[in-house]
Each structure stands twice: as C-alpha cells, then as structure tokens.
Write a protein that holds these residues in place. Sequence first.
Motif, PDB file in Angstrom:
ATOM      1  N   GLY A   1     -24.079  56.622   4.377  1.00  0.00           N
ATOM      2  CA  GLY A   1     -22.779  57.012   3.921  1.00  0.00           C
ATOM      3  C   GLY A   1     -23.111  57.978   2.664  1.00  0.00           C
ATOM      4  N   LYS A   2     -24.245  57.647   2.116  1.00  0.00           N
ATOM      5  CA  LYS A   2     -24.506  58.423   0.899  1.00  0.00           C
ATOM      6  C   LYS A   2     -25.204  59.894   1.588  1.00  0.00           C
ATOM      7  CE  LYS A   2     -28.157  58.942  -2.993  1.00  0.00           C
ATOM      8  NZ  LYS A   2     -27.099  59.013  -4.046  1.00  0.00           N
ATOM      9  N   TYR A   3     -25.554  60.058   2.365  1.00  0.00           N
ATOM     10  CA  TYR A   3     -26.082  61.355   3.235  1.00  0.00           C
ATOM     11  C   TYR A   3     -24.817  61.941   3.438  1.00  0.00           C
ATOM     12  CZ  TYR A   3     -27.854  64.641   6.194  1.00  0.00           C
ATOM     13  OH  TYR A   3     -28.347  65.736   6.971  1.00  0.00           O
TER      14      TYR A   3
ATOM     15  N   ALA B   1     -20.999  66.380   3.207  1.00  0.00           N
ATOM     16  CA  ALA B   1     -19.646  66.708   3.673  1.00  0.00           C
ATOM     17  C   ALA B   1     -18.997  67.443   2.298  1.00  0.00           C
ATOM     18  CB  ALA B   1     -19.008  65.514   4.083  1.00  0.00           C
ATOM     19  N   ASN B   2     -19.374  66.967   1.194  1.00  0.00           N
ATOM     20  CA  ASN B   2     -18.580  67.286  -0.207  1.00  0.00           C
ATOM     21  C   ASN B   2     -19.343  68.173  -0.960  1.00  0.00           C
ATOM     22  OD1 ASN B   2     -16.514  65.504   0.532  1.00  0.00           O
ATOM     23  ND2 ASN B   2     -17.436  63.713  -0.830  1.00  0.00           N
TER      24      ASN B   2
ATOM     25  N   SER C   1     -19.225  53.924  -4.646  1.00  0.00           N
ATOM     26  CA  SER C   1     -19.522  53.196  -5.662  1.00  0.00           C
ATOM     27  C   SER C   1     -19.793  51.693  -5.231  1.00  0.00           C
ATOM     28  CB  SER C   1     -18.640  53.426  -6.696  1.00  0.00           C
ATOM     29  OG  SER C   1     -17.395  52.648  -6.148  1.00  0.00           O
ATOM     30  N   MET C   2     -20.514  51.189  -5.839  1.00  0.00           N
ATOM     31  CA  MET C   2     -20.824  50.038  -5.693  1.00  0.00           C
ATOM     32  C   MET C   2     -19.772  49.053  -5.491  1.00  0.00           C
ATOM     33  SD  MET C   2     -21.303  46.584  -6.958  1.00  0.00           S
ATOM     34  CE  MET C   2     -21.519  46.552  -8.627  1.00  0.00           C
ATOM     35  N   GLN C   3     -18.657  49.268  -6.382  1.00  0.00           N
ATOM     36  CA  GLN C   3     -17.568  48.234  -6.506  1.00  0.00           C
ATOM     37  C   GLN C   3     -16.702  48.505  -5.482  1.00  0.00           C
ATOM     38  OE1 GLN C   3     -18.719  50.468  -8.905  1.00  0.00           O
ATOM     39  NE2 GLN C   3     -17.907  49.610 -10.999  1.00  0.00           N
ATOM     40  N   GLN C   4     -16.439  49.861  -4.657  1.00  0.00           N
ATOM     41  CA  GLN C   4     -15.779  50.047  -3.452  1.00  0.00           C
ATOM     42  C   GLN C   4     -16.654  49.640  -2.402  1.00  0.00           C
ATOM     43  OE1 GLN C   4     -12.540  51.596  -3.697  1.00  0.00           O
ATOM     44  NE2 GLN C   4     -12.688  50.714  -1.573  1.00  0.00           N
TER      45      GLN C   4
ATOM     46  N   ALA D   1     -27.038  47.055  -1.598  1.00  0.00           N
ATOM     47  CA  ALA D   1     -27.239  48.320  -1.132  1.00  0.00           C
ATOM     48  C   ALA D   1     -26.513  49.463  -1.858  1.00  0.00           C
ATOM     49  CB  ALA D   1     -26.769  48.268   0.381  1.00  0.00           C
ATOM     50  N   GLY D   2     -25.092  48.937  -2.433  1.00  0.00           N
ATOM     51  CA  GLY D   2     -24.332  49.868  -2.921  1.00  0.00           C
ATOM     52  C   GLY D   2     -24.807  49.994  -4.347  1.00  0.00           C
TER      53      GLY D   2
END
Length: 317
Positions: A39-41, A46-47, A104-107, A179-180
């Motif tokens: 997800g981070k990659y 993408a952005n 984000s960790m929260q999401q 992980a987040g």
Amino acid sequence: MARLLKLMQNEWMKLWSKKASWMMVFLLVLLLFASAAIGKYVNSTANEGVEESWQAVTAAQLEVNKAMIMDPAMNDAQKDYHTGQIAIAEYRLENDVRPFEFTSMQQGVIDAHEMLSIVTLFTVIIAAGITASEFSQGTIKMLLTRPVRRWKVLTSKYLTTMVFAVLLSVITLFTAALAGLIFFGIGEGTFLEWNGSEVVEGSYWLEAVKLFILSFASVWILGTFAFMLGTVFRSSSLAIGLSIFLMFTGIQAVFLLSNYEVIKYYLFTHTDLTQFYNGFMPVPDITMTMSLIVLAVYFLLFLGISYWTFSKRDITA
C-alpha cells in the motif's frame, strides 16, 4: 464446567502442538505487513506529482452521497448511512476538520476488518480438521473411552476453534496497527461519526472494534459450517474444500439471485453484517434483526447436525 474447561485446555494444547497453527499466525502477520508495504509503495508511485487537497476529496464525496440519497431504490438503512456521510462531509468543510489520510495508521486500523477473510480461511481449516483428524488418525477411540459425555468432547473442540478464531482476529487488529505505524506513521486528522442527530468526534479504535464484531459473523458461521462438515463426513479435505468454495462463490450467488425472494433466506446474504453499517446492501429488503435470526437458525442447524451425528456414530469399527 470444570471438566469442559479441562477438555478445552487439552484441545488447546493439541492445537498449538501442530506446526500448522503457528504457521497460520506467521502467515497472517506476514500478509498484514506485506499489505501495508505494498500500500505504501502503490500510494507513493500512483500519487507521484499529484496533489489533491482533502477539501477537494471531501467535496467530491459529498456530491456522490447527495446523488446516492436521491436514488429511489435506496432503502431506509442506506438513506440513513448516506445522510450521515453528508452531515460528516459538510461538518468537515465548514469547520476545517480534516479526515485521516488513506495512508495512516489510524485509517489502517479502521480498515483492518477487511483482512478477516484470511482469518476466516484459517478458521475453516482448523474447524474442518479438529474432529475429522481424530477419525483419520485413529485417536477418536482413545478420546471417547474417557468417562466424559460425547457432547462435552465435541463442545470443547468447537469452543477451542472459536477461541482460536477470536485470537487471530485480535492479532489482525493489533498487527494492522503496528504495520501502519511502521510504514505510514500516525497521520493527522479526526474521526467523526453521525449519531443520528449530530456529528460528533469519535474513537477510531472503537470504530475498528465495531467493524470487527460485525465482520466476525462470517468467520463464526463459516467456521461452524466447516466444523459440521468435518464432524459429519470425517474428512477434513472435503470440509475445507467445500467451505472455501462456498466462501468465495457464495456472495456471487447473492448478486445473481438478488431479484428472487428466496435470496432473503440464503446464508451468504447475511454473513456480512457490515452492510448495515456502511450502506452497501446487495439485497435491500432485509434488516439487521432478520440477518441475526437467519444466522441463528443456520447456526443451530449446523451444530444440531454435528451433535446428532457425533453422538450417534459408531466408532468401534
């Protein structure tokens, strides 16, 4: 009660004496970390070079929800959901309250319930084999020679399976948070919720727990189904194969048969209780109460068949 707890302790020890159980935990943690890393990659690539303010994203979501609520096909539950989303979006824009970033960790904690499909898969494997393996390995005779009623033996196996499923769910939640935190860090933002009359600040941890409880219905009922098959047919491979097949194809049948009345009583119409929380309902004319009743009926049917078969089966041959 003490005897039942002793039996559960014995089943728990047998469960963790198998390398497969530890491997499931390892794979679960690995998949959660891999999902966060991917997800981070993906987000960074993408952005790249693209910047869009949270206000623009929230405004776009506001228009989508306004369009959805005007759809005459929406039922009351769906309208309530979109009404709440509209109120939250308007509140954010009017008071400059930003939401959590997607990365984000929260999401990640809020969305962690989506990974319970992995827990369902592992629970099905354990549930299907916990009784069937006793027959295939020939240990069932020794187990039933004890001065313990058969229903207690089967109950201990079922409860051990469900405790294992709960443990994996807890691991999923906290591993997703870890992980987040490692890959995304603690992002800015505030979690808001609609209480039916006003927008209030809420706890993202409490939101995550609510979604986990609702999502656990699928883990619970499919695990019970696999447990029944393993008990009745004494074949873990058959129970696992059939349960996994239905797990992946059951929801497709809901969409294919959504225009027929019988779909209201189909098991997989009701396994995802988050549909009453997020407004996405493939079959609109059902309620939370109806889903709970249908799931309870299937649960009693599956367990009833399991207990009847196990109690009446001749194990002398």
